[in-house]
Design a protein around this motif. Structure first.
Motif, PDB file in Angstrom:
ATOM      1  N   LEU A 177       0.829  -1.136  -0.108  1.00 14.25           N
ATOM      2  CA  LEU A 177      -0.024   0.143  -0.094  1.00 14.25           C
ATOM      3  C   LEU A 177       0.941   1.335   0.017  1.00 14.25           C
ATOM      4  N   VAL A 178       0.763   2.233  -0.976  1.00 12.18           N
ATOM      5  CA  VAL A 178       1.341   3.430  -1.137  1.00 12.18           C
ATOM      6  C   VAL A 178       0.192   4.490  -0.619  1.00 12.18           C
ATOM      7  N   PRO A 179       0.726   5.256   0.364  1.00  7.02           N
ATOM      8  CA  PRO A 179      -0.198   6.419   0.568  1.00  7.02           C
ATOM      9  C   PRO A 179       0.402   7.696  -0.167  1.00  7.02           C
ATOM     10  N   VAL A 180      -0.650   8.631  -0.574  1.00  4.26           N
ATOM     11  CA  VAL A 180      -0.451   9.897  -1.389  1.00  4.26           C
ATOM     12  C   VAL A 180      -0.796  10.914  -0.339  1.00  4.26           C
ATOM     13  N   GLU A 181       0.168  12.004   0.109  1.00 11.85           N
ATOM     14  CA  GLU A 181      -0.166  12.873   1.298  1.00 11.85           C
ATOM     15  C   GLU A 181       0.472  14.270   0.386  1.00 11.85           C
ATOM     16  N   ILE A 182      -0.358  15.153   1.106  1.00 10.16           N
ATOM     17  CA  ILE A 182      -0.037  16.688   0.612  1.00 10.16           C
ATOM     18  C   ILE A 182       0.754  17.077   2.125  1.00 10.16           C
ATOM     19  N   GLY A 183       1.929  17.397   1.849  1.00 10.99           N
ATOM     20  CA  GLY A 183       3.043  17.489   2.909  1.00 10.99           C
ATOM     21  C   GLY A 183       3.349  19.158   2.827  1.00 10.99           C
TER      22      GLY A 183
ATOM     23  N   PHE B 286       3.336  15.024  -1.866  1.00  7.56           N
ATOM     24  CA  PHE B 286       3.241  16.327  -3.101  1.00  7.56           C
ATOM     25  C   PHE B 286       3.189  17.704  -2.124  1.00  7.56           C
ATOM     26  N   HIS B 287       3.592  18.890  -2.619  1.00  2.72           N
ATOM     27  CA  HIS B 287       3.807  19.869  -1.743  1.00  2.72           C
ATOM     28  C   HIS B 287       2.243  20.725  -1.731  1.00  2.72           C
TER      29      HIS B 287
END
Length: 535
Positions: A430-436, A461-462
């Motif tokens: 599982l690969v989470p996608v986050e806005i950091g 991603f920014h």
């Protein structure tokens, strides 16, 4: 006259004497003429012969300290007759059942004395085997007296300090008592400190057969009895270099010239039908460089430059020849034949990692191009909204997945699938996608283990708007699959200032070849024959 009886033993005859009140005439009829004139009549005569019927060991347990020293205890047996009385004059045969060199048996009295005893003295010889003295009485039986010399030291003896993998070596041991006397015999037990390096098994009671397995060093351990006293010897196993070359399309390998280098050693290895086998004296436990070149006017394969950090890997070395061109076999660019420069694919770009990255970076494991195991694909990608500092809209998701689907079409493989953090959170892929809040537009985190297998990926991603940027998203998805940066061809993977919106034919060619090399290594154990200097 009262009746009187008496028991007399004369010259071995037991005689009962008595008086009888019957008339003399009657007595005379029952006796001989010689007895007719006496009032004493012989009624019964018994002839009793004493014979040895039993034997006993008065001597207790025997203990010896060293060879050639007479035992403190005297060896004694006692002989009884059939009535259980000690019997003198019985011959006893004392014999040496087994004794080591220098053993001595001295008989003190070979016939029993008045107490029914026979004695002997024993000096044990030079052997670790059990020694014995036997006392035998004819028609009665025998008694064994046993004693062993304690072993004080063991020295394991190996004819050669080093053997080749696959070879056998017979080893023995030198046993000594506390006085330093060398002892013969002794039933030894054997073992090794590393069963991956050596196999040890008993050959006879005093020797072991040792077989070299994998290159390295290990100790052979020998002991007697409970193992309180042990001896060891260190053996080195030298690798017999053996293996083969394989091609990525399973075609017969072309003629290859091969050479190895280790320290000051440099030697060539003959290769026949892609296979090689040779014994080369190498310095112990140092890296070995393997070099190979296909002998063709216009070679279709790269030069092989491998560094083997564990010499045992030389015993089954399988090398995949890396082609200099790759025909794209699937996807948008299927059928195109693209040149492959393996050295450039492995060359670092500025401060960034190479496009092809090998793992492990250090350590003895065989090197493999970093990537995910095929069983982990497709990767399950899920938006982690709870960990994002911005909300991710439905349109952001649609745009992201449109870019991902184009990536797959160009690559010619299904490598990503949408997932839900709530339902798939336990998946290993599982690969989470986050806005950091990192300073760059995006960043990909991927960890990997020693075999070079990726795991625990995260895309950060920014800002949510970046999910709509084809170049950034495709660039990060390439990183997620395990690929680094390159500036050597038109690529999605430029480290700085890239503008390509999707995978290029060159990207696809290098990716497909790398994934195929990983599969070949997984299936056959053949590591890619890639340059070592830039790894």
């Amino acid at each position: 006259m009262a009746a009187v009886s008496q028991l007399v033993v004369v010259a071995g005859l037991l005689v009962t004497l008595g008086c009888d009140r019957r008339p003399a005439r009657a007595v005379a009829r029952e006796t001989t003429d010689a007895a007719a004139t006496s009032d004493t009549v012989v009624r019964r005569v018994y002839i009793v012969e004493r014979r040895a019927s039993a034997m006993q060991r008065p001597t207790g347990e025997l203990r010896a300290r060293r060879a050639l020293d007479r035992l403190d205890s005297v060896l004694v047996i006692r002989v009884f007759d059939q009535r259980g009385r000690e019997m003198s004059g019985v011959p006893v045969q004392w014999t040496l059942g087994y004794g080591g060199a220098g053993a001595e048996l001295r008989v003190i009295n070979g016939r029993t004395d008045t107490l029914g005893l026979s004695r002997a003295r024993f000096t044990p010889g030079r052997t670790a085997d059990e020694q014995s003295v036997v006392a035998t009485v004819a028609n009665v039986g025998r008694i064994d007296f046993r004693v062993s010399i304690p072993v004080a030291s063991i020295r394991v003896l190996a004819v050669r300090p080093a053997i080749w993998s696959g070879d056998d070596e017979i080893i023995g041991a030198e046993l000594r008592d506390e006085a330093g006397n060398e002892l013969s015999g002794g039933a030894l037990s054997w073992a090794t400190t590393d069963t991956a390096v050596l196999r040890v098994r008993s050959d006879d009671p005093t020797h072991a057969r040792v077989t070299g397995l994998l290159a390295g060093s290990a100790s052979v351990v020998g002991w007697v009895g409970s193992g309180t006293v042990r001896g060891t010897a260190r053996l080195v196993v030298k690798p017999t270099i053996a293996g083969r070359f394989v091609t990525i399309d399973a075609s017969p390998p072309p003629p290859v010239r091969m050479e190895i280098r280790a320290g000051d050693v440099r030697d060539s290895l003959p290769v026949e039908n892609g296979q090689f086998h040779r014994r080369v004296e190498l310095p112990f436990d140092i890296d070995v460089d393997v070099r190979a070149e296909v002998q063709e006017a216009a070679s279709r394969y790269h030069l092989v430059r491998l560094r083997v950090t564990a010499q045992r890997e030389l015993q089954d070395l399988r090398i995949a020849l890396v082609p200099t061109t790759w025909r794209i076999d699937a996807g948008t660019y299927a059928g195109r034949e693209m040149p492959i420069d393996a050295e450039r694919a492995m060359r670092r770009t500025f401060s960034s990692g190479a496009f092809w990255r090998l793992a492990p970076i250090s350590g003895p494991g065989p090197r493999k191009i970093l990537g995910w195991r095929e069983s982990e694909l497709p990767l399950h990608i899920a938006f982690s909204r709870s960990r994002s500092r911005e909300s991710i809209s439905a349109d952001d998701s649609v745009q992201f997945w449109a870019i991902a689907r184009q990536f797959e079409r160009d690559l010619g493989a299904s490598v990503f699938v949408p997932a839900d953090m709530r339902g798939d959170s336990t998946r290993s892929n599982l690969v989470p996608v986050e806005i950091g809040s990192q300073g760059t537009e995006a960043h990909t985190f991927v960890s990997f283990g020693q075999p070079g297998d990726a795991r625990d990926g995260v895309l950060v991603f920014h800002e949510a708007a970046t999910l709509r940027n084809p170049h950034v998203v495709a660039h990060e998805l390439a990183h997620l699959l395990g690929f680094g940066h390159s500036s050597w061809w038109a690529t999605i993977s430029e480290p700085v200032g890239g503008r390509e919106p999707r995978l290029t034919p060159q990207d696809v060619a290098y990716m497909q070849l790398a994934m195929r090399l990983r599969r070949l290594q997984q299936e056959t154990g053949a590591r890619p024959g890639l340059p070592v200097a830039v790894q």
